[in-house]
Design an enzyme around this catalytic site. Structure first.
Site, PDB file in Angstrom:
ATOM      1  N   SER A   1      36.760 -43.677  31.929  1.00 27.16           N
ATOM      2  CA  SER A   1      37.905 -43.391  32.806  1.00 27.16           C
ATOM      3  C   SER A   1      39.217 -43.888  32.192  1.00 27.16           C
ATOM      4  O   SER A   1      40.116 -44.308  32.911  1.00 27.16           O
ATOM      5  CB  SER A   1      37.720 -44.042  34.191  1.00 27.16           C
ATOM      6  OG  SER A   1      36.481 -43.695  34.743  1.00 27.16           O
TER       7      SER A   1
ATOM      8  N   LYS B   1      45.807 -43.996  37.554  1.00 20.70           N
ATOM      9  CA  LYS B   1      44.805 -44.591  36.672  1.00 20.70           C
ATOM     10  C   LYS B   1      43.528 -43.767  36.733  1.00 20.70           C
ATOM     11  O   LYS B   1      43.494 -42.718  37.381  1.00 20.70           O
ATOM     12  CB  LYS B   1      44.560 -46.049  37.038  1.00 20.70           C
ATOM     13  CG  LYS B   1      44.038 -46.286  38.449  1.00 20.70           C
ATOM     14  CD  LYS B   1      43.905 -47.787  38.719  1.00 20.70           C
ATOM     15  CE  LYS B   1      43.694 -48.109  40.171  1.00 20.70           C
ATOM     16  NZ  LYS B   1      43.735 -49.546  40.457  1.00 20.70           N
ATOM     17  N   GLY B   2      42.498 -44.241  36.046  1.00 21.00           N
ATOM     18  CA  GLY B   2      41.299 -43.435  35.847  1.00 21.00           C
ATOM     19  C   GLY B   2      40.466 -43.243  37.098  1.00 21.00           C
ATOM     20  O   GLY B   2      40.554 -44.001  38.052  1.00 21.00           O
TER      21      GLY B   2
ATOM     22  N   GLU C   1      34.681 -42.378  36.847  1.00 14.04           N
ATOM     23  CA  GLU C   1      33.463 -43.142  37.142  1.00 14.04           C
ATOM     24  C   GLU C   1      33.405 -43.705  38.552  1.00 14.04           C
ATOM     25  O   GLU C   1      32.318 -44.004  39.060  1.00 14.04           O
ATOM     26  CB  GLU C   1      33.359 -44.321  36.164  1.00 14.04           C
ATOM     27  CG  GLU C   1      33.333 -43.903  34.718  1.00 14.04           C
ATOM     28  CD  GLU C   1      33.660 -45.062  33.797  1.00 14.04           C
ATOM     29  OE1 GLU C   1      32.844 -45.367  32.926  1.00 14.04           O
ATOM     30  OE2 GLU C   1      34.723 -45.671  33.955  1.00 14.04           O
TER      31      GLU C   1
END
Lengths: 760, 292, 161
Positions: A529, A710-711, A714
């Site tokens: 991520s 942000k990622g 996952e």
């Protein structure tokens, strides 16, 4: 800038750029690649788990009409004297040398223009082994006399793995330790101490596009077309193996038919590279679905977790011991062991923590990253443990979590202070969406209902680098050069949105150039991520650089860069539609390595990922069958670049984890996977999906991320398994501590609870 | 996969003759799903495949004869069977079973004859057809024969068909006034191969004070090496007025008589418990349907 | 190896074609190796994932389990057959609008099966959608979005018919 187009590209759910290509079947995958003179390779694989190779007889295979060549490990030494690769240790041979270490390990490669011929011939290879004692269980591997690797050579590639040593004459690839406060003393003082052991099983990524790579030899050069998540790593590693400059190895990656962490580092690339250089012809190797089961799995793990708790429900001490089953080659297991160790005590504010985490070699297929880098295994343990403690203490599981939750501004177990981590919001939103405070219909007769929640978090892999180039054309359209691989997560679209936002141009006018290491700049990999944050920042910087250059160019020719159409600025400068503006950007976050003895660091991650889930289940008390009727996934993803894609990432991740929770398990007999097919290994289908799945990104901002993002790839996996186990416990009062939660396991637990255990 | 010779005879007799050649690597090929799978896995390496696709069209037909008896050509695809109005009318349990049998694409090509002759105990139609009392007719060089379907199966993937003997037709007595149900239990994904299948066909009388079972046929599949009648469970129901204790007796009888095998879908002990439960549920499901 | 090829003639996406095929080739190999059509792709190799879906005489089949030689004389349609107008039909548009795919590898199979479903049942219930598409797998887990897309496509088809 150009006002008519400044609608704001970021934060909108624009459809995927590649939508039309995908719905017409015309999207480009490595599978489509056909080259003149191309040879197809079929791998002959080890049939035993551990043994010395006594003799490889390829005469019958070579005699098959149409076979061009049969390659063994020794043949490869002619062009690559030391043919071992790996991101953590240089432990994996391109084809087995001297020893085989797992069933399914590649031993020889048959090359033919007709893949059916190669397959036929491969079945005629005969190998004699001297069997060696094998070890399969990760806990046994700690003390086993069967040693998988006699020698270990750290790769030294990544800064976060520089300290790797490996212990001689053991199967320990890495041991990670974290010490905070005084756990032993705190356990003595605690009112109650709870200890549980959890297990997770080997599971598989199962990208529907199986592994595939092709290599094309040139004049002192080599081009590799590969379904890889890490083109930059592939180039550097292949160049290292060949002793060539990076510039002579070119790696191209089109779309991927799924990756999920499987298609990282070196998989088939070194093999096709060696085979193409040995034959002077293009070589392609396409694995079958079955062969994926011999290539890379998720880590099985055993996790012992112990907590000291006060009467009123404050966790004061936690001890975790984690054994990771890394299989025969380390792949990226050591990083999983270390990085997941950072957060092994869970998202709770605990003063005294003691963690030992071990990456172990065994004689099973290698294990690597799978959508979460070890975190789903740990959340499975700690948030089941959390629920078990709450039930023992007769505390509401939500209340117990609230009381102990880590808040922004508080140090986490590594000593890093939490920031931009909306744990509290995620937990509260899950509870609200489940109507946690309201009465719950518990079912009747043979169908009992229950509900559960869980929450987990993750530190991103650090420190890693991304570089991007924005090429602004004279008509105002532009190309983005990035080595981020779009394997379905929608990165092409998200990155284009960032460029469009910065430059104030239409997203449709942007072309995202797919990874081609001769063209696109370095990126650590598409994993963990990390892309939205790292590549997103690099892309933003590259676009800002291009914008600044455009403004400078406008000033130079006496125009307002703010209001003049881009094409006019170029025309004024060059007298026609000509020229480019190249913007570049690179990004590497700050990081402080953890102390080897205490695991402490003031800055262990640039951002935190948060994933909470809630589940409602129905349990059939006569059969143990579990039906998840409702699944809620809430995540802190910062501010989404593309809310719709973020939602589908959360949803898809949770569905994948649903499979790992309820049905997926690789079965082994003497190290041989006995269900290596989609008939034997069941991934979720349409009928397995809960009637209700809701996904939500909490209102949040990641201050270090591009436009607050942000990622997300996952986060949806983290908490699904414990939420379901907690719900089963809520429904029928039995606790399962091993995945998957099969009907039989539930049924057996019910029988045991009734005092009439079912015989084996 | 290795090359082979593909033959396409025009008649079933011709096909049977080609298959009688004595060469064990000559195989019949109808829908081809199972044969293709076995060839891909390398467990079947035929020198010749005898495609049945070009044989007489009458072996693909489905019709209801006198008294609603169904005559189903062996080359009828499963999706033809699924959509057949006469099947829905005369034996609705078959229509219901087909809905969850494998998937649409497989049903589109797989044939009734191939499905039965493959002798994989996880298949859904054999237990249902055996419970309904179906017979099969075969063709071979000597002519052919007609046998009850349950006599087709001799072991896991094994049948009593001789070399060069092909199923030509399936005859299924009308379901009504009997009541029927087929339940299968999958233990991993919902569309997994079943861990257990239970087919029940009941001949009942008088419904005022609960059904009295005149006759019962109960067949287990998937958990045993072949689909099998559960005689003791049938006896427990025969002549009885169905209530909880009768059902329990039938379930217990089934659990003790069946030779259940453990595999990746569940241990033998667990499947036996499933059987105990599923016999009861299948009988209830059959009685709950008003199709008589 | 004995590779006696046979010449077959069939209709491919509306066009009469012929090809020489070895007896052991499956339909996916025929489409990829002779016609450079890659939208039908082999994945599980067992008929479970639906990535290789092809329509033969109007019926959906598992391309990787279908002998190529047997399409002799048949009408074969693949995902590459263009729709009228802008080239996308209601199902394809709905899949894009609903975000009903991620990696895209299974998408052609889902789209072909959805067209079959809607031809048979123009207004399917969720249960019918789930059952009809249960033979197609999506590892990215886009199932909820696919169900949404099927419904949307059904509405779009109704409003234009």
């Amino acid at each position: 800038m150009r006002a008519e187009e400044k609608r704001g590209a970021v934060g909108r759910s624009v459809p995927r750029l590649e939508g039309k290509a995908k719905v017409t079947g015309r999207a480009e995958y490595v599978h489509n690649l056909r080259l003149p003179g191309m040879l197809h390779g079929k791998i002959f694989r080890s049939t035993i788990a551990h043994g010395r190779i006594k003799r490889i007889d390829v005469t019958a295979a070579r005699a098959v009409p149409g076979v061009h060549r049969v390659v063994t490990g020794e043949d490869i030494r002619a062009i690559i004297p030391d043919p071992h690769y790996g991101p953590a240790f240089h432990d994996q041979p391109i084809l087995a040398l001297d020893k085989v270490r797992h069933v399914g390990e590649p031993v020889a490669l048959v090359l033919a223009t007709d893949p059916h011929v190669a397959e036929e011939a491969a079945s005629l290879i005969d190998v004699q082994y001297e069997a060696l004692p094998a070890v399969f269980d990760e806990v046994e591997a700690m003390t086993s006399k069967a040693v998988v690797h006699e020698v270990l050579r750290p790769a030294g590639t990544f800064p976060d793995l520089k300290h790797l040593q490996g212990r001689k004459n053991t199967n320990i690839a890495l041991d990670y330790h974290l010490r905070r406060g005084d756990a032993a003393a705190a356990f003595k003082k605690a009112d109650r101490v709870f200890e549980h052991t959890f297990r997770t099983q080997q599971v598989l990524h199962v990208p529907l596009e199986p592994f595939v790579s092709a290599a094309v030899p040139g004049d002192g050069t080599l081009t590799i077309h590969t379904a890889s998540q890490s083109p930059s790593f592939v180039r550097i590693e292949i160049a290292r193996l060949l002793g060539w400059p990076e510039s002579k190895v070119r790696v191209k990656v089109p779309y991927l038919g799924g990756g999920f962490g499987a298609k990282l580092y070196i998989k088939l690339e070194a093999l096709v590279a060696a085979a193409s250089l040995l034959t002077g012809r293009p070589v392609k190797v396409s694995l079958t679905m079955e062969e994926q089961f011999y290539t890379l799995t998720k880590h099985a793990a055993t996790i012992r977790i112990k907590s000291g708790v006060t009467k009123d429900g404050r966790i004061t001490a936690r001890e975790c011991e984690v054994w990771w089953n890394g299989g025969a080659y380390a792949d990226i297991g050591p990083r999983i062991t270390q990085k997941s160790g950072f957060t092994a005590p869970g998202p709770y504010d605990i003063e005294n923590v003691h963690i030992d985490s071990y990456a172990l070699y065994t004689n099973l297929p290698p294990a690597g990253a799978l959508r979460g880098f070890g975190i789903p295994q740990l959340v499975w343990a700690y948030d089941g443990h959390t629920d078990m403690i709450a039930r023992e203490l007769r505390l509401d599981p939500l209340e117990f979590r609230r009381k102990n939750l880590l808040r922004d501004g508080r140090p986490q177990a590594t000593g890093t202070v939490m920031k931009d981590a909306a744990l509290d919001k995620a937990l509260e939103r899950v509870a609200a969406r489940l109507d946690w405070g309201k009465p719950f219909e518990r079912g009747s007769g043979t169908v009992r209902r229950g509900r559960g929640i869980a929450i987990g978090f993750k530190a991103v892999i650090a420190p890693t680098t991304s570089v991007a180039i924005v090429n602004l054309y004279a008509d105002g359209s532009c190309a983005l050069y990035s080595s981020t691989v779009d394997m379905g997560q929608g990165s092409d679209t998200a990155m284009a949105q960032i460029v469009a936002e910065v430059l104030g141009i239409r997203i449709e006018s942007i072309t995202v150039v797919h990874p081609d290491t001769d063209v696109t700049p370095y990126d650590m990999a598409t994993l963990g991520s990390r892309s939205t944050y790292h590549m997103g920042n690099a892309v933003r910087r590259a676009a800002e650089d291009a914008r600044d250059k455009l403004l400078a160019l406008a000033r130079e020719v006496g125009l307002s860069g703010e209001t003049t159409p881009i094409a006019e600025v170029f025309r004024k400068k060059y007298g026609m539609q000509a020229g480019n503006i190249i913007g570049t950007g690179s990004f590497i976050p700050t990081y402080q390595p953890t102390d080897h003895d205490t695991g402490q660091s003031a800055n262990v991650t640039p951002f935190w990922m948060i994933g909470a889930s809630g589940a409602e289940v129905e349990v059939d008390t006569e059969t143990g069958q579990v039906k998840v009727t409702r699944l809620v996934n809430v995540s802190d993803v910062g501010t989404p670049i593309n809310p719709r894609i973020v939602e589908t990432q959360l949803s898809g991740a949770s569905i994948m984890q649903l499979g790992f929770t309820l049905s997926e398990k690789m079965e082994f007999s003497a190290g041989q996977c006995t269900n290596a097919s989609l008939a034997g290994y069941r991934i979720p289908g349409m009928l397995d999906i809960p009637a209700s799945i809701a996904n939500e990104a909490v209102d949040s901002t990641e201050h270090g991320g591009p436009f607050g993002a942000k990622g997300v790839g996952e986060s949806g996996t983290f908490s699904v398994s414990p939420a379901i186990a907690n719900a089963i416990d809520d429904a029928v009062g039995v606790r399962l501590t091993s995945l998957p939660l099969t009907a039989e396991a539930v049924y057996r637990a019910l029988r045991t609870k009734q005092g009439s255990p079912l015989k084996a | 996969m290795a090359p082979f010779e593909l033959l396409e005879p025009r008649t079933l007799r011709e096909a049977a003759a080609l298959l009688a050649s004595g060469d064990a690597t000559v195989r019949p090929f109808a829908g081809g799903t199972a044969v293709m799978l076995m060839m891909k896995m390398g467990v079947l390496r035929p020198t010749r495949l005898v495609s049945l696709r070009a044989i007489e069209k009458r072996y693909s037909g489905i019709e209801a004869g006198a008294g609603g008896t169904l005559r189903i050509g062996a080359m009828a695809t499963l999706s033809t069977l699924e959509r057949s109005p006469v099947v829905r009318k005369e034996a609705p349990v078959i229509t219901r079973t087909l809905r969850t049998l494998s998937n649409v694409r497989v049903r589109n090509v797989a044939t009734v004859g191939g499905h039965l002759a493959h002798a994989d105990p996880h298949m859904d139609l054999p237990p249902v057809l055996i419970a309904l009392g179906a017979t099969i007719s075969t063709v071979d060089a000597k002519g052919g024969r007609t046998i009850p379907l349950e006599q087709l199966y001799s072991g896991y993937l094994e049948t009593t068909l001789g070399r060069g003997e092909l199923i030509s037709e399936v005859t299924v007595p009308r379901q009504a006034p009997r009541r029927a149900a087929y339940l299968k239990c999958t233990t991993r994904s919902v569309d997994d191969w079943p861990a257990l299948g239970v087919a029940v066909v009941l001949d009942t009388a008088s419904e005022n004070e609960g059904a009295v079972v005149r006759d019962a046929r109960i067949v287990i599949s998937a958990a045993t090496d072949t689909p099998k009648r559960l005689g003791a469970a049938e006896s427990a129901l025969r002549g009885a007025r169905v209530d909880d204790s009768v059902l329990r007796r039938a379930g217990d009888a089934a659990a003790s008589e069946a030779a259940v095998i453990g595999d990746e879908h569940g241990s033998a002990a667990y499947k036996r418990e499933l059987l105990r439960v599923y016999v009861v549920r299948a009988v209830r499901a059959a009685l709950a349907r008003n199709e008589g | 190896m004995n590779t006696v090829q046979r010449t077959i003639r069939f209709t491919l996406n509306g066009e009469a074609v012929s090809a020489d095929v070895p007896p052991h080739w499956n339909l996916v190999e025929l489409l990829q190796n002779r016609f450079a059509l890659f939208g039908a792709r082999e994945s599980c190799g067992q008929g479970l994932c639906g990535c290789c879906t092809v329509l033969v005489n109007g019926t959906a089949v598992t391309g990787c389990l279908y002998l190529a030689a047997l399409v002799d004389g048949a009408e074969v349609v693949t995902i590459e057959r263009a729709a009228d107008g802008d080239g996308l039909d209601a199902v394809q548009k709905a899949f894009i609008e609903c975000g009903a795919f991620q990696c895209g590898f299974c998408t052609p199979g889902f789209i072909l099966m959805t067209r079959q479903l809607l031809d048979e049942k123009p207004d399917p219930t969720e249960d019918e959608i789930r059952h009809y598409l249960s033979g197609n797998l999506c590892r990215c887990g886009a199932y909820p979005e696919i169900i949404e897309a099927v419904r949307r496509a059904a509405r779009m088809r109704k409003s234009t018919s």
